[in-house]
Design a protein around this motif. Structure first.
Motif, PDB file in Angstrom:
ATOM      1  N   GLU A  28     -13.547  -1.552  -1.362  1.00  0.00           N
ATOM      2  CA  GLU A  28     -13.014  -1.869  -2.346  1.00  0.00           C
ATOM      3  C   GLU A  28     -13.311  -2.952  -2.492  1.00  0.00           C
ATOM      4  OE1 GLU A  28     -13.688   0.462  -4.728  1.00  0.00           O
ATOM      5  OE2 GLU A  28     -13.571   1.898  -3.363  1.00  0.00           O
ATOM      6  N   GLU A  29     -13.582  -4.269  -1.554  1.00  0.00           N
ATOM      7  CA  GLU A  29     -13.532  -5.436  -1.839  1.00  0.00           C
ATOM      8  C   GLU A  29     -12.789  -6.385  -2.524  1.00  0.00           C
ATOM      9  OE1 GLU A  29     -17.909  -6.397  -3.494  1.00  0.00           O
ATOM     10  OE2 GLU A  29     -18.170  -5.887  -1.552  1.00  0.00           O
ATOM     11  N   ILE A  30     -10.751  -5.895  -2.142  1.00  0.00           N
ATOM     12  CA  ILE A  30      -9.589  -6.708  -2.642  1.00  0.00           C
ATOM     13  C   ILE A  30      -9.367  -7.622  -2.053  1.00  0.00           C
ATOM     14  CG2 ILE A  30      -7.623  -6.102  -3.575  1.00  0.00           C
ATOM     15  CD1 ILE A  30     -10.086  -4.405  -5.120  1.00  0.00           C
ATOM     16  N   THR A  45       4.701  -0.246  -6.969  1.00  0.00           N
ATOM     17  CA  THR A  45       4.827   0.731  -6.197  1.00  0.00           C
ATOM     18  C   THR A  45       3.301   0.980  -5.761  1.00  0.00           C
ATOM     19  OG1 THR A  45       3.737   2.263  -7.587  1.00  0.00           O
ATOM     20  CG2 THR A  45       6.292   2.620  -7.332  1.00  0.00           C
ATOM     21  N   MET A  46       3.274   1.363  -4.232  1.00  0.00           N
ATOM     22  CA  MET A  46       1.796   1.795  -3.507  1.00  0.00           C
ATOM     23  C   MET A  46       0.991   2.927  -4.828  1.00  0.00           C
ATOM     24  SD  MET A  46       2.005   0.063  -0.967  1.00  0.00           S
ATOM     25  CE  MET A  46       0.658   0.544  -0.054  1.00  0.00           C
ATOM     26  N   THR A  47       1.091   3.237  -5.086  1.00  0.00           N
ATOM     27  CA  THR A  47       0.513   4.239  -6.081  1.00  0.00           C
ATOM     28  C   THR A  47      -0.085   3.206  -7.072  1.00  0.00           C
ATOM     29  OG1 THR A  47       2.000   6.410  -5.253  1.00  0.00           O
ATOM     30  CG2 THR A  47       0.413   6.043  -7.143  1.00  0.00           C
ATOM     31  N   GLU A  48       0.195   2.789  -7.403  1.00  0.00           N
ATOM     32  CA  GLU A  48       0.419   1.546  -8.751  1.00  0.00           C
ATOM     33  C   GLU A  48      -0.565   0.570  -8.381  1.00  0.00           C
ATOM     34  OE1 GLU A  48       4.227   1.099 -11.413  1.00  0.00           O
ATOM     35  OE2 GLU A  48       4.387   0.383 -10.079  1.00  0.00           O
ATOM     36  N   ILE A  49      -0.992  -0.061  -7.130  1.00  0.00           N
ATOM     37  CA  ILE A  49      -1.384  -0.320  -6.754  1.00  0.00           C
ATOM     38  C   ILE A  49      -2.249   0.023  -6.466  1.00  0.00           C
ATOM     39  CG2 ILE A  49      -2.252  -2.242  -4.898  1.00  0.00           C
ATOM     40  CD1 ILE A  49      -0.174  -3.460  -6.588  1.00  0.00           C
ATOM     41  N   ARG A  50      -2.792   1.259  -6.088  1.00  0.00           N
ATOM     42  CA  ARG A  50      -3.585   1.500  -5.801  1.00  0.00           C
ATOM     43  C   ARG A  50      -4.810   2.832  -7.298  1.00  0.00           C
ATOM     44  NH1 ARG A  50      -3.800   6.481  -1.572  1.00  0.00           N
ATOM     45  NH2 ARG A  50      -6.679   7.166  -1.492  1.00  0.00           N
ATOM     46  N   ARG A  51      -4.074   2.662  -8.147  1.00  0.00           N
ATOM     47  CA  ARG A  51      -4.626   3.149  -9.335  1.00  0.00           C
ATOM     48  C   ARG A  51      -5.169   1.546  -9.646  1.00  0.00           C
ATOM     49  NH1 ARG A  51      -0.620   7.428 -11.015  1.00  0.00           N
ATOM     50  NH2 ARG A  51      -1.323   9.223  -9.572  1.00  0.00           N
ATOM     51  N   THR A  55      -7.657   0.239  -3.676  1.00  0.00           N
ATOM     52  CA  THR A  55      -6.933  -0.009  -2.703  1.00  0.00           C
ATOM     53  C   THR A  55      -7.131   0.739  -2.153  1.00  0.00           C
ATOM     54  OG1 THR A  55      -4.366  -0.742  -2.895  1.00  0.00           O
ATOM     55  CG2 THR A  55      -6.213  -3.035  -2.840  1.00  0.00           C
ATOM     56  N   GLY A  56      -7.209   0.787  -0.385  1.00  0.00           N
ATOM     57  CA  GLY A  56      -7.281   1.963  -0.262  1.00  0.00           C
ATOM     58  C   GLY A  56      -8.263   3.724  -0.800  1.00  0.00           C
ATOM     59  N   MET A  57      -9.265   3.694  -1.926  1.00  0.00           N
ATOM     60  CA  MET A  57      -9.739   4.252  -2.109  1.00  0.00           C
ATOM     61  C   MET A  57     -10.861   5.112  -1.810  1.00  0.00           C
ATOM     62  SD  MET A  57      -8.159   4.743  -6.546  1.00  0.00           S
ATOM     63  CE  MET A  57      -8.909   5.921  -6.584  1.00  0.00           C
ATOM     64  N   GLY A  58     -11.839   3.799  -1.037  1.00  0.00           N
ATOM     65  CA  GLY A  58     -13.133   3.808  -0.201  1.00  0.00           C
ATOM     66  C   GLY A  58     -13.007   4.341   0.479  1.00  0.00           C
ATOM     67  N   THR A  88      -0.285   8.663  -2.536  1.00  0.00           N
ATOM     68  CA  THR A  88      -0.368   9.865  -2.245  1.00  0.00           C
ATOM     69  C   THR A  88      -1.768   9.889  -1.935  1.00  0.00           C
ATOM     70  OG1 THR A  88       0.957  10.361  -4.355  1.00  0.00           O
ATOM     71  CG2 THR A  88      -0.961  12.318  -3.806  1.00  0.00           C
ATOM     72  N   SER A  89      -2.078  10.817  -0.977  1.00  0.00           N
ATOM     73  CA  SER A  89      -2.748  10.029   0.056  1.00  0.00           C
ATOM     74  C   SER A  89      -4.180  11.782  -0.874  1.00  0.00           C
ATOM     75  CB  SER A  89      -3.237  10.762   1.170  1.00  0.00           C
ATOM     76  OG  SER A  89      -2.955  10.110   1.776  1.00  0.00           O
ATOM     77  N   ARG A  90      -5.344  11.621  -0.798  1.00  0.00           N
ATOM     78  CA  ARG A  90      -6.644  12.662  -1.991  1.00  0.00           C
ATOM     79  C   ARG A  90      -7.603  12.228  -1.185  1.00  0.00           C
ATOM     80  NH1 ARG A  90      -3.988  10.676  -6.512  1.00  0.00           N
ATOM     81  NH2 ARG A  90      -2.686  12.646  -7.563  1.00  0.00           N
TER      82      ARG A  90
END
Length: 111
Positions: A28-30, A45-51, A55-58, A88-90
């Motif tokens: 995601e080039e972060i 939180t990791m979830t907030e950072i991800r949303r 990050t981690g959604m690529g 949360t992993s999806r």
């Protein structure tokens, strides 16, 4: 040790660092600076950072960056990385056109 969810505490202002341009999430080039700044903007939180940053959604789904992101967030908050819950992993999702699903059903009937 600080409580992660105690948002009444002051973590200080964001101060740019020389290595803030380091790429952390390649998919995601972060950068490290973007993650650090997000923490100071209230994403604790990791979830907030991800949303917020994706990050981690690529393509790798956080396999290469999750531990790095967690370490950066923990350092900014002044807590141990072990106190941060993982995001949360999806499964990755991709849009599918209805005509593809329709063709797939027709292919199964002719078999």
């Amino acid at each position: 040790m600080h409580e992660v969810n105690d948002r009444s505490r002051d973590i200080g202002e964001f101060v740019p660092a020389p290595d803030d341009d380091m790429l952390i999430c390649r998919c995601e080039e972060i950068t490290k600076g973007e993650i650090r700044k997000a923490v100071h903007e209230g994403m604790w939180t990791m979830t907030e950072i991800r949303r917020y940053l994706r990050t981690g959604m690529g393509l790798c789904q956080g396999q290469t960056c999750a531990k790095l992101v967690k370490g950066i967030v923990a350092r900014e908050l002044g807590v141990s990385p072990a106190t941060l819950e993982p995001a949360t992993s999806r499964a990755p999702m991709r849009p599918t056109e209805m005509r593809i699903l329709g063709n797939e059903a027709e292919d199964n009937k002719s078999s």
